[in-house]
Design a protein around this motif. Structure first.
Motif, short mmCIF file in Angstrom:
data_model
loop_
_atom_site.label_atom_id
_atom_site.label_comp_id
_atom_site.label_asym_id
_atom_site.label_seq_id
_atom_site.Cartn_x
_atom_site.Cartn_y
_atom_site.Cartn_z
N CYS A 1 0.88 -1.17 0.00
CA CYS A 1 0.00 0.00 0.00
C CYS A 1 0.92 1.22 0.00
N GLN B 1 2.03 5.05 -1.36
CA GLN B 1 1.51 6.33 -1.84
C GLN B 1 -0.02 6.31 -1.90
N THR B 2 -0.65 5.66 -0.92
CA THR B 2 -2.09 5.42 -0.99
C THR B 2 -2.84 5.84 0.27
N HIS C 1 -4.67 9.06 1.05
CA HIS C 1 -5.74 9.44 0.12
C HIS C 1 -7.06 8.73 0.41
N LEU C 2 -7.06 7.80 1.34
CA LEU C 2 -8.25 6.98 1.61
C LEU C 2 -9.20 7.69 2.57
N THR D 1 -9.79 -0.14 5.26
CA THR D 1 -8.93 -0.68 4.19
C THR D 1 -7.86 -1.59 4.77
#
Length: 125
Positions: free
Chosen positions: A10, A12-13, A16-17, A23
């Motif tokens: 996971c 660079q994610t 942004h969630l 998740t």
């Protein structure tokens, strides 16, 4: 999916969630008992201290983490960091984690929360 994986990444994610907790709980279900999670975070505190709080707040980053709050999120979702590495500019931190029983009551320390509030108390966006 019922499939399980030895490696889940996971990158660079997570910032942004809208639901990083949910998740990572799903990632925990997908990983084998001896699997590895590789995840990175922007360290919001380092970023805010370097650029100022008004530049650290980004519309595409609904969630902001420090090294401590990232570790709390990982603990709450059943991951234990076995390696942590900071980028050269120290603004990003990468964790390599193994699955462990989750600690749903893991929290940041009161002292750290108080210090953070005091540090940014006089800052206006």
């Amino acid at each position: 999916t019922d499939e399980r994986f030895d490696l889940v990444s996971c990158l660079q994610t997570v910032d942004h969630l809208l639901d990083p907790l949910g998740t990572l709980q799903k990632c925990r279900k997908w990983i084998t008992p001896h699997g590895i999670l590789v995840i990175d975070f922007v360290d919001y505190l380092i970023y805010a201290r370097h650029f100022g709080i008004e530049h650290a707040m980004k519309i595409d980053h609904p969630c902001n983490f420090s090294e401590e709050t990232a570790a709390v999120l990982l603990a709450r979702t059943g991951f234990e960091p076995i390696l942590a590495h900071r980028s050269q500019d120290r603004r990003h931190i990468l964790f390599v984690c193994r699955p462990v029983p989750s600690l749903p009551v893991a929290m940041s320390s009161r002292e750290n929360v108080k210090a953070l509030c005091e540090e940014f108390a006089g800052v206006t966006p």
